[in-house]
Each structure stands twice: as structure tokens, then as C-alpha cells.
Design a protein around this motif. Structure first.
Motif, PDB file in Angstrom:
ATOM      1  N   CYS A  67      43.977  27.594  31.624  1.00 27.76           N
ATOM      2  CA  CYS A  67      44.463  28.772  32.289  1.00 27.76           C
ATOM      3  C   CYS A  67      45.049  28.554  33.703  1.00 27.76           C
ATOM      4  O   CYS A  67      44.344  28.010  34.510  1.00 27.76           O
TER       5      CYS A  67
ATOM      6  N   CYS B 196      42.675  30.375  36.134  1.00 30.56           N
ATOM      7  CA  CYS B 196      41.426  30.591  36.573  1.00 30.56           C
ATOM      8  C   CYS B 196      40.735  28.954  35.962  1.00 30.56           C
ATOM      9  O   CYS B 196      39.779  28.525  36.107  1.00 30.56           O
TER      10      CYS B 196
ATOM     11  N   CYS C 278      44.368  34.624  28.391  1.00 25.26           N
ATOM     12  CA  CYS C 278      42.926  33.876  28.999  1.00 25.26           C
ATOM     13  C   CYS C 278      41.944  34.969  28.730  1.00 25.26           C
ATOM     14  O   CYS C 278      42.311  36.140  29.475  1.00 25.26           O
TER      15      CYS C 278
ATOM     16  N   CYS D 100      40.241  35.674  32.668  1.00 27.06           N
ATOM     17  CA  CYS D 100      40.722  36.412  33.742  1.00 27.06           C
ATOM     18  C   CYS D 100      42.052  37.411  33.350  1.00 27.06           C
ATOM     19  O   CYS D 100      42.521  37.971  33.996  1.00 27.06           O
TER      20      CYS D 100
ATOM     21  N   TRP E 261      44.908  36.298  32.236  1.00 25.92           N
ATOM     22  CA  TRP E 261      46.329  35.799  32.405  1.00 25.92           C
ATOM     23  C   TRP E 261      46.967  35.685  31.033  1.00 25.92           C
ATOM     24  O   TRP E 261      46.538  35.852  29.845  1.00 25.92           O
TER      25      TRP E 261
ATOM     26  N   ASN F  30      40.142  28.230  32.892  1.00 34.54           N
ATOM     27  CA  ASN F  30      39.526  28.249  31.631  1.00 34.54           C
ATOM     28  C   ASN F  30      39.962  27.526  30.610  1.00 34.54           C
ATOM     29  O   ASN F  30      41.304  27.665  30.510  1.00 34.54           O
TER      30      ASN F  30
HETATM   31 ZN    ZN Z   1      42.344  32.702  33.186  1.00 33.84          ZN
END
Ligand code: ZN
Ligand code: ADP
Ligand code: ZN
Length: 694
Positions: A421, A424, A381, A384, A386, A426
Motif C-alpha cells: 500500500c 501505509c 487496502c 488504511c 487506500w 501494508n
Molecule cells: Zn494502506
């Protein structure tokens, strides 16, 4: 009588158990004996000299498996040596060497199988004389002739390194050596590293040895087949036994020759149970039974190369390809000079893409290999940070696009790919890096056939060949010319005799150059040499064949050696480095691994073992030449929520290391049971002698 039974290592039972028998039972006999409340199979061992059977509460043998000839002395000694050297119980090694089916059967059941077998094979099959006559044999090349003669005229049985380029015709040498052994009434054992190479080899042997029984031993057989083939070998019916590493333990009453093809291959080393090296055991077996051993490779392991240099092994070279073909020209693509696609790393440099299209236009095949399966090794991601980690392991989960899953290649934990994600929300999570699936997709988009249609891309890796028969059909499609470009992992780089392949490309091999594993460079070099060997096998096409390597480090000595196919120069440079660093083959190693719920518990156990050894009076002299390193996490430290810590023991002296390991055994058993460190106990430990990777 003393009987080796497969008592689990942690049961604390001794090496062999003693039972009574109403009549003498010769060593090597398979018996059924009571063990606790169960009845298990065991192998009768030679009596230790001090054996005193005065004990009154010995239990009797339950059943002698009659009809099955006892295993020979040489076989028993092989099992004893392997158990001692790899620090396992004799029973475990001896019983693991037998087909699992055999251990389940009682005497009448074994008799039935034997009868069925004799009926199927018929009498006299072993002495069939209709093998291929001399007139039908292909004339040997000059090099083959020289090697075959040298092997035949050896004063004493020796271990010979056959250092032959890919396509130099090593198999023909094996066939001639085997034919000679068979003509002398002996059996020949031929080992190959990969199960998928056995059918190919079997076909060549079957064609040459018409009328002779050939047994095969590998993990792809059903239990019934494995028993049948094992019996053919054990009864001396089979003249030839082909197989993967497990076949080194075959019981062969008339053994006269052992061949280890691609002797450098890491898969000869077992990775669980008794972690034996089939190559090393083959050499031991040859010495012990006084018979010739041939170790064949284009890129011998440095262990073997050094032995040959030191004169412990004989060496024969076959540098030329059969038919005067040349090895493909090596082309290094400097990736630093290539344009970078926006947002993602480039899979194919423009010159390589053009070269592949050129081959397709000429109706030739190419092989593109990448040692990573799946679509992408990790999902990421950008908002963030991830990444698709495995909750149970210290590893990323691999993105497989075909079934839209995230899969952990260590513990198997699999989930659907999340839509967004997980951290977050996303929606734009992206694959990072590249596996064979993605490479296949990109090649299909980038490459066209002359008529404008997309190129036909095939893919062979562990995912595409999971089901029975898939590998065979995919290989058949390649051989039939139905594929323009074959994408694959190292699975496709070994052994296959592709006749239309004129270009091989390694798209991203750099990773191994900077690995902390001291064998990584050796393995990469061998892999690239093997891969190169898949191209230009048809002599008429060999001059135009090419081996492409995309690299960010084109001046690296490994690639420079590859350009010249300079194995011996590369080997010497590696040996110098190894000597300076005192690592194998100049030192001997054993790894003690401990697994526990917490890293602290596993570390604590290994520290306790180390301390106990340092405190042991008998160990003091040995510790002057054996160095015990502090415990460290394994490369993938956590798998399936179990922490794995390892401790390295190293010595310039194999003997000293072996003696120290023997002293460590009882300590390990004691400590494992009693050990309750402040962090709790451990789940298991394992000892790996001569580990492949550290
Ligand atoms: Zn994320
Ligand atoms: P290697 O195992 O050394 O890579 P192979 O044994 O597969 O090489 O041989 C390469 C090719 O050469 C095979 O197709 C084989 O049939 C052929 N070949 C080997 N020896 C001879 C020979 N003496 N005459 C003609 N062809 C041969
Ligand atoms: Zn996992």
C-alpha cells in the motif's frame, strides 16, 4: 464563390468564405483555397441570394478539383442541416464528411486515384446483372412476406420501424428492400452500430448481390481504402454502401433506401466533433430525399417507439423467430438467497455454475457477460482504506492482472501495481469487485469438462481484441466450437449469430437499475434482450435455451418485463415515467459543457453564458419555454487534470431550444475569448444537442 472550409470553431471565421473564380464553379465542387498561409480543401456552396462580390481584396480559388463530380444538392443540404441542428460550422461538418485522404490531395492526385479506380472496377460493373436469381432466394417466412409487401406497397416513401425479435430475420427484410432499390437503379445505404458487425453483414450482402459493387465505410479502413470506398459511393459505382455512423454522410447520387439496423444503439450518436445522431440524420435524409427508411430493432429507442405510436413512423412487427424457435427462458437468480463466499462477493451462484456445467457436458456453449473489463475496478487496502485512485481524474484506476498494471480508463494513466500500500506499507492490498479478466479466471477454476479437464474459457472485450485480427480469430474459435464458455463485455451481446450457444448469463447487471441517468433502464433492458438473443438461435435447441440473470432485485419491474420479453409493456411504463418527469422523448435537451483547470472557472463561464442569455432581449420569449439549469459537474468531473462542468438546457419545444441555441452561439464565441472570470479562463466548450447521457 462561397466556399465552406474547415476553420476551427475558435478561429472566429464565419460559416463560409468568399473567393473569386475565373469561371463559374458549380456548388458541391471540391476546391483548394488559400486560408491564411495554408492551402486547404473546401466545398463550394450555393450562393446566398444577397451575395455581392464587389469586394476588391478577395483571394482567388487556387485550384478546382476537376474530374471529381460535384456533391449533389441533397448532400449539401444534409451538411447544412447537420451543421445548423448540431450547432457546428458548416465547413467543419462538410469537410469532416469527406474522407481525410481526399482533403490532402490536389487536382492531379485526385485524377490519378480516379483513373486507378476506374481501371480496377472496370466499365459497366455498376450494371452487372448476375445477382442471385429468384429461385435461389430463401422463401420468406409469413411475417417477412407481410413486411416486405407492406414496404413495397407503401403509398409514399416513409420511415418504418421494423420491430422484430432477435432472430426474427430482419436482415432478410433489409436484403429484399435493398434488392428492390437496386433493381430500380438506386443505391441502398445500410448502417450498423458496431464496426465488428460490418464484416458479417458485408458477407451476407456480398453473397446476395454477386456482381454488384459494395462499398464499406467505417473507421477500421486505411485512409486509402476509405477514399476508395467513398469514391465508389460518390461516383455511383457502388450499389450498396454498408457502414457505421459516419456512412450516413456518404455522398450517394442514386440513393433509394436507408436501413438503420439496431437503431436504438447508443453508438449511432457521435461523442466528439459535431455530436450528431446518425439515426436521426438518416431519418432526416430519407424525408428530405423522399426515400424509404427502415429502422430495425428488437428494442427500439423510446424516441422511435413514440414516433411510431404517434403515427409519424409506420410500424411493422415480427415477433416470431425464424424456424419457429422460441426465445430463451429467463431465469432470475435471487442473490439474496445465495451463500456468500468468505471475504469476497460471489461471482457465480451455485445454480448458475451447475447450469453452465450442464451445458458443457452436453457440448453446448454459454455466454457470460459483465460490462466491466480488467481484473477488478479498484485495488483496496484493508488497513488504511487506500484505493487505487487516478491522480489526474476523479475515477479509480482499474487493476489489470495480465500485465500487472493499474490503468485509468479515462486518461490512460498506467503504472505497475504497487507491491505494498503506497500509504501505509501494508503488503495485503486486495482487488475489489470484478471485471471480465477476473471472471474468466474464476470460471476457469470453477468449471470442469466431463473428462475432468478445465473448461475452455474465451474472453472478448476491448483488451483482448486490441490488435488487428484478434476479434476475428476469437469469434472464429467460438463458431468452431473451441470454446465452452465465452466471457465478454457488451461487445459480444450484439448481433452475432452464434449457432451453438444455448445459455446466456448476466452476472451483475443491477448497477444500471439505480443510475441517475434517465436512459439507464432503457439501455439495460435493450442490452439484456440483445444478450438473450444470442442464445437458442438454432431453432431445434431454442426450447432448452436459457437466459440467466443474477440480481439482488428480482422483483424489479425491468426484470419482470424481461421474463415475458414484454418490450411494449416495458416501453409504456418507461414512457409514462418520462412524461411525468418531462424528459426525452417528451422534452428536448442540449448540454453545454465547459472544461477548465478549475471547476470554479468552468462554472463561472457557464453562469456567464446563462446570464448573458437571460439578459438578451431576443431570448426573452424563448426563455418562457426553455429552462436553463444551473451548472453541475459531469459524472466523471475531472479527467486528465481538467475539470468538466455541464449545463443543461431543456424545452418541450425542439424549435424553441434550437432558436435559443442559435442565439447562444455568438455569445459563446464572444465570452470564450473575453472571459477571464475571477478563477481564470476556460480551455474549451462544447455543445451536445440531444445528448445520450446527462
Ligand atoms: Zn494502506
Ligand atoms: P435478426 O437480425 O432479426 O436477429 P437474422 O436476420 O440474423 O435475425 O436471422 C436469423 C437467422 O434466420 C439467420 O441465420 C438467417 O439466415 C435465418 N433466416 C432469416 N430469414 C430466413 C428465411 N426466410 N428462411 C430461412 N432462414 C432464414
Ligand atoms: Zn485518469
Amino acid at each position: 464563390v462561397t466556399v465552406a472550409v474547415d476553420a476551427p470553431q475558435h478561429s472566429g471565421l464565419s460559416e463560409v468564405l468568399t473567393y473569386t473564380a475565373s469561371q463559374p464553379v458549380p456548388p458541391g465542387t471540391l476546391v483548394r483555397v488559400p486560408l491564411g498561409r495554408r492551402v486547404v480543401s473546401g466545398v463550394v456552396m450555393p450562393h446566398p441570394p444577397q451575395d455581392d462580390l464587389g469586394d476588391a481584396d478577395l483571394r482567388p480559388i487556387e485550384q478546382v478539383i476537376e474530374g471529381l463530380p460535384p456533391m449533389g444538392t441533397a448532400w449539401l443540404q444534409l451538411a447544412q442541416f447537420a451543421a445548423r441542428y448540431y450547432q457546428r460550422s458548416l465547413g467543419e461538418v462538410a469537410l469532416a464528411a469527406l474522407p481525410p485522404e481526399l482533403r490532402k490531395l490536389d487536382a492531379p492526385q485526385v485524377l490519378t486515384r480516379l483513373k486507378r479506380l476506374h481501371k480496377a472496377v472496370g466499365p459497366g460493373a455498376a450494371v452487372a446483372q448476375e445477382s442471385v436469381g429468384p429461385a435461389e432466394l430463401p422463401p420468406l417466412t409469413e411475417e417477412q412476406q407481410r413486411v416486405v409487401q407492406a414496404l413495397e406497397s407503401a403509398a409514399a416513401p416513409a420511415t418504418t420501424l421494423l420491430h422484430g425479435a432477435t432472430g426474427s430475420g430482419k436482415t432478410e427484410v433489409y436484403l429484399r428492400a435493398a434488392a428492390r432499390a437496386v433493381a430500380q437503379g438506386r443505391q441502398a445505404l445500410v448502417l450498423v452500430p458496431e464496426i465488428n458487425l460490418t464484416p458479417q453483414l458485408e458477407a451476407r450482402f456480398a453473397e446476395r448481390f454477386k456482381g454488384h459493387v459494395i462499398a464499406t465505410l467505417h473507421s477500421g479502413l486505411t485512409p486509402a481504402q476509405r477514399l476508395r470506398h467513398w469514391l465508389l459511393a460518390h461516383l455511383g459505382v457502388a450499389d450498396l454502401v454498408l457502414g457505421t455512423r459516419m456512412a450516413v454522410f456518404a455522398s450517394l447520387p442514386r440513393l433509394g433506401l436507408i436501413v438503420v439496423d439496431e437503431e436504438h444503439d447508443p453508438s449511432y450518436k457521435s461523442q466528439d466533433g459535431a455530436r450528431y445522431s446518425a439515426r436521426d440524420l438518416a431519418v432526416w435524409r430519407g424525408r428530405h430525399e423522399q426515400l424509404p427508411v427502415i429502422l430495425g430493432s428488437a428494442t427500439p429507442s423510446l424516441e422511435t417507439w413514440l414516433h411510431a405510436q404517434q403515427g409519424r413512423y409506420a410500424r411493422q412487427d415480427m415477433p416470431a423467430r425464424v424456424g419457429g424457435g422460441v426465445l430463451p427462458r429467463v431465469r432470475l437468480v435471487d442473490m439474496n438467497l445465495q451463500p456468500r463466499a468468505v471475504g469476497q462477493s460471489l461471482a457465480l451462484s451455485p445454480p448458475l455454475q451447475a447450469a453452465l456445467e450442464g451445458r458443457i457436458a452436453k457440448g453446448e456453449q454459454s455466454l457470460v457477460f459483465l460490462n466491466r473489463r480488467g481484473y477488478a475496478p479498484v485495488l483496496f487496502c484493508g488497513d488504511c482504506g487506500w484505493k487505487s485512485g487516478c491522480p489526474n481524474c476523479s475515477a479509480w484506476r482499474v487493476f489489470h492482472k495480465l500485465d500487472r498494471t493499474l490503468r485509468c480508463h479515462h486518461c490512460g494513466y498506467t503504472e505497475r501495481v504497487p507491491k505494498a500500500c503506497p500509504d501505509c506499507g501494508n503488503l495485503d492490498i486486495a482487488p475489489m469487485g470484478r471485471g471480465t479478466e477476473r471472471l474468466e479466471e474464476q470460471l476457469a477454476q470453477a468449471l470442469k469438462r466431463p473428462d475432468g479437464s478445465p473448461a475452455r474459457i474465451g474472453r472478448i472485450d476491448a483488451d483482448s481484441t486490441r490488435h488487428k485480427g484478434e476479434l476475428e480469430s476469437q469469434l472464429a474459435a467460438v463458431h468452431a466450437g473451441e470454446v465452452d464458455v465465452l466471457v465478454g463485455t457488451q461487445m459480444v451481446t450484439k448481433g452475432h449469430d452464434f449457432r451453438r450457444m444455448t445459455l446466456v448469463a448476466a452476472v451483475n447487471p443491477d448497477g444500471a437499475l439505480f443510475s441517475s441517468d434517465f436512459r439507464a433502464a432503457e439501455r439495460l433492458f435493450a442490452l439484456l434482450m440483445q444478450a438473450a438473443g444470442r442464445a437458442g438461435r438454432e431453432a431445434s435447441q431454442s426450447a432448452q435455451s436459457e437466459m440467466w440473470v443474477q440480481t439482488w432485485h428480482p422483483t424489479h419491474p425491468l426484470y419482470q418485463a424481461l421474463r415475458q420479453y414484454d418490450y411494449s409493456g416495458f416501453a409504456q411504463a418507461q414512457l409514462d415515467e418520462r412524461a411525468a418527469a418531462s424528459v426525452p422523448p417528451y422534452a428536448h435537451m442540449a448540454l453545454l459543457r465547459a472544461e477548465a483547470k478549475t471547476a470554479a472557472a468552468a462554472t463561472g463561464f457557464l453562469q456567464a453564458v446563462s446570464q448573458a442569455l437571460q439578459d438578451l432581449p431576443e431570448a426573452q420569449a424563448l426563455l418562457e419555454s426553455v429552462f436553463i439549469y444551473p451548472p453541475v459537474p459531469t459524472p466523471v468531473a475531472k479527467v486528465a487534470n481538467v475539470e468538466r462542468i455541464q449545463m443543461l438546457l431543456e424545452s418541450p419545444s425542439r424549435v424553441a431550444l434550437q432558436k435559443l441555441l442559435a442565439l447562444a452561439q455568438p455569445l459563446l464565441h464572444e465570452l470564450r475569448h473575453g472571459y477571464k472570470g475571477p478563477q481564470g479562463g476556460i480551455l474549451r466548450w462544447a455543445l451536445d444537442v440531444d445528448p445520450q447521457a446527462i
